[in-house]
Motif scaffolding. Sequence first.
Motif, PDB file in Angstrom:
ATOM      1  N   ALA A 186       0.834  -1.204   0.000  1.00 49.58           N
ATOM      2  CA  ALA A 186       0.000   0.000   0.000  1.00 49.58           C
ATOM      3  C   ALA A 186       0.866   1.251   0.000  1.00 49.58           C
ATOM      4  CB  ALA A 186      -0.919  -0.013   1.217  1.00 49.58           C
ATOM      5  N   LYS A 187       2.053   1.126   0.593  1.00 51.59           N
ATOM      6  CA  LYS A 187       2.962   2.273   0.644  1.00 51.59           C
ATOM      7  C   LYS A 187       3.295   2.730  -0.779  1.00 51.59           C
ATOM      8  CE  LYS A 187       6.138   2.602   4.111  1.00 51.59           C
ATOM      9  NZ  LYS A 187       7.327   2.239   4.890  1.00 51.59           N
ATOM     10  N   TRP A 240      -0.347   8.879   9.351  1.00 47.02           N
ATOM     11  CA  TRP A 240       0.665   7.817   9.245  1.00 47.02           C
ATOM     12  C   TRP A 240       1.981   8.425   8.737  1.00 47.02           C
ATOM     13  CZ3 TRP A 240       2.054   4.485   4.674  1.00 47.02           C
ATOM     14  CH2 TRP A 240       2.997   3.514   5.062  1.00 47.02           C
ATOM     15  N   ASN A 257      -4.228   4.795  11.488  1.00 47.25           N
ATOM     16  CA  ASN A 257      -2.910   4.595  12.095  1.00 47.25           C
ATOM     17  C   ASN A 257      -2.369   5.998  12.273  1.00 47.25           C
ATOM     18  OD1 ASN A 257      -0.288   4.043  12.740  1.00 47.25           O
ATOM     19  ND2 ASN A 257       0.225   2.929  10.879  1.00 47.25           N
ATOM     20  N   ASP A 285      -7.065   5.698   2.745  1.00 44.07           N
ATOM     21  CA  ASP A 285      -6.208   4.554   3.065  1.00 44.07           C
ATOM     22  C   ASP A 285      -6.982   3.639   4.010  1.00 44.07           C
ATOM     23  OD1 ASP A 285      -4.300   2.818   4.074  1.00 44.07           O
ATOM     24  OD2 ASP A 285      -2.785   4.370   4.419  1.00 44.07           O
ATOM     25  N   TYR A 294      -6.495  -0.994   7.204  1.00 43.59           N
ATOM     26  CA  TYR A 294      -6.923  -1.683   8.439  1.00 43.59           C
ATOM     27  C   TYR A 294      -8.400  -2.068   8.406  1.00 43.59           C
ATOM     28  CZ  TYR A 294      -2.380  -0.313  10.131  1.00 43.59           C
ATOM     29  OH  TYR A 294      -1.027  -0.171  10.255  1.00 43.59           O
ATOM     30  N   SER A 312      -1.182  -6.661   3.759  1.00 39.98           N
ATOM     31  CA  SER A 312      -0.236  -6.742   4.880  1.00 39.98           C
ATOM     32  C   SER A 312      -0.897  -7.021   6.225  1.00 39.98           C
ATOM     33  CB  SER A 312       0.540  -5.428   5.010  1.00 39.98           C
ATOM     34  OG  SER A 312       1.496  -5.327   3.999  1.00 39.98           O
ATOM     35  N   LYS A 313      -1.972  -6.327   6.507  1.00 42.19           N
ATOM     36  CA  LYS A 313      -2.487  -6.341   7.883  1.00 42.19           C
ATOM     37  C   LYS A 313      -3.451  -7.493   8.118  1.00 42.19           C
ATOM     38  CE  LYS A 313      -0.143  -2.580   8.096  1.00 42.19           C
ATOM     39  NZ  LYS A 313       1.005  -2.270   8.891  1.00 42.19           N
ATOM     40  N   ARG A 352       4.698  -7.881   0.369  1.00 48.04           N
ATOM     41  CA  ARG A 352       4.657  -6.580  -0.290  1.00 48.04           C
ATOM     42  C   ARG A 352       3.601  -6.522  -1.392  1.00 48.04           C
ATOM     43  NH1 ARG A 352       4.769  -4.241   2.550  1.00 48.04           N
ATOM     44  NH2 ARG A 352       5.436  -2.301   1.605  1.00 48.04           N
TER      45      ARG A 352
HETATM   46  N1  PMP Z   1      -1.008   2.779   5.309  1.00 50.03           N
HETATM   47  C1  PMP Z   1      -1.001   2.655   6.644  1.00 50.03           C
HETATM   48  C2  PMP Z   1      -1.929   3.505   7.439  1.00 50.03           C
HETATM   49  C3  PMP Z   1      -0.142   1.746   7.271  1.00 50.03           C
HETATM   50  O1  PMP Z   1      -0.132   1.633   8.601  1.00 50.03           O
HETATM   51  C4  PMP Z   1       0.736   0.981   6.488  1.00 50.03           C
HETATM   52  C5  PMP Z   1       1.657   0.068   7.245  1.00 50.03           C
HETATM   53  N2  PMP Z   1       2.403  -0.766   6.684  1.00 50.03           N
HETATM   54  C6  PMP Z   1       0.681   1.137   5.089  1.00 50.03           C
HETATM   55  C7  PMP Z   1      -0.187   2.048   4.543  1.00 50.03           C
HETATM   56  C8  PMP Z   1       1.588   0.390   4.161  1.00 50.03           C
HETATM   57  O2  PMP Z   1       1.280  -0.964   4.063  1.00 50.03           O
HETATM   58  P1  PMP Z   1       2.039  -1.951   3.107  1.00 50.03           P
HETATM   59  O3  PMP Z   1       2.710  -2.944   3.973  1.00 50.03           O
HETATM   60  O4  PMP Z   1       0.953  -2.579   2.270  1.00 50.03           O
HETATM   61  O5  PMP Z   1       2.978  -1.164   2.263  1.00 50.03           O
END
Ligand code: PMP
Length: 398
Positions: A100-101, A125, A175, A204, A207, A236-237, A245
């Motif tokens: 997601a990053k 975040w 977050n 985003d 979660y 991821s979560k 990834r």
């Molecule tokens: N957005 C938020 C709010 C997060 O806490 C995170 C934490 N990893 C991410 C995006 C990124 O997630 P990813 O592991 O999919 O890159």
Amino acid sequence: MIKFSDRLNNMEESATLAMSRLSRELKQQGKDVISLSLGEPDFATPSFIEDAAIEGMKEGYTKYPPVPGYDDLRQAICDKFQRDNNLHYEINQVVVSTGAKQSIANVVLSIINPGDEVLVPAPYWVSYIEIVKLAGGIPISIPSSIENDYKVTGKQVEEKISNKTKLFIFSTPCNPTGSLYSKEELKELANVFAKYKDIVIISDEIYEHINFSGKHESIAQFPEVYNQTVVVNGLSKAWAMTGWRLGYIGAPKEIAAACTKMQGQFTSGANSIAQRAAIAALRKETSYLKEMISAFKNRRDIVYKGLLEIKGLHVNLPKAAFYFFPDISDLFGKTTPKGQVIQTSNDLSTYILDEVLVALVPGEAFGNPNSIRISYATDEATLTEALRRIKIAIEKLK
Ligand code: PMP
Ligand code: GLU
């Protein structure tokens, strides 16, 4: 001597990753550190997902994938949006990325020119601000406080809109606060953005499934902003797949095309094997996640009880995600046994790490220096011990 770019020099290291690196280093030195710094589920990736990855490799999914992702994965994502969120997307509105990053970075780099403004409710975040700065954008934070459960209103947002505003980025569940925007609160934000059609919203929702308080709501459900909203999500979560990834967006098709072009030059697309695994995860009924959600809820309740017993903290009850973000400002001005005065959240987290070996992330990194982030993505015994230690450290402050 190598001279690095201003771009790099102006960038902060990710505070969450920095704290987890520091705790790893201390552990390697034999110290009994408890890290509540990283937002990473301690569960293993479910084995049916691993099996799908192995199957994918055996079937030959080991070559460059299409840049926006395999069509059958993008279709599974469209079906997921329909099933879980009642949102309709075609596959040309979906782009799969390396987490997601990266999904967020793709959108920001596609939309933001130097000098453009990006509205970000604080606490936010950590990475939003640095990604915006990387694109040359100006982050404009919209403060909130624990009294309103760390959420912002449509009125507060509208006051910050200028003719340079291009983007609004927020997370719900949030977050670092664990707050959740209700349908009514999202509608209020949507009413504002509906008046500013050229502002893009990044919602985003990573979660989404870790929610203890009812149905997940997305701002994209409101037709008046659907065409200007990018929903970010990932594996991821909920599926404990941080290392695989894999993230994705549902977006207006022009934005999806822009993100495809962007990542075509950066990564050529997300890992092919992780994509095969993701299909299995997204096709699974979300009732599969019940046990994991209930484990997180139990942990939340344990941490809440423990934090309420520590004098000097103001705590809200998070409704989702796996973080607490207590306000610690009552401790400012107090002195540690070594005679150091606690003046910031940074000071407090350094003190707690030195004194009782518990790693937390200071609120500064999230745009709220009055608070500190506690991740409870770890087992109950470890959490109980961590709370015991934090209480001891805070009680030593005079
Ligand atoms: N957005 C938020 C709010 C997060 O806490 C995170 C934490 N990893 C991410 C995006 C990124 O997630 P990813 O592991 O999919 O890159
Ligand atoms: N998102 C998680 C966190 O906030 C993981 C770390 C990161 O990606 O920065 O701790």
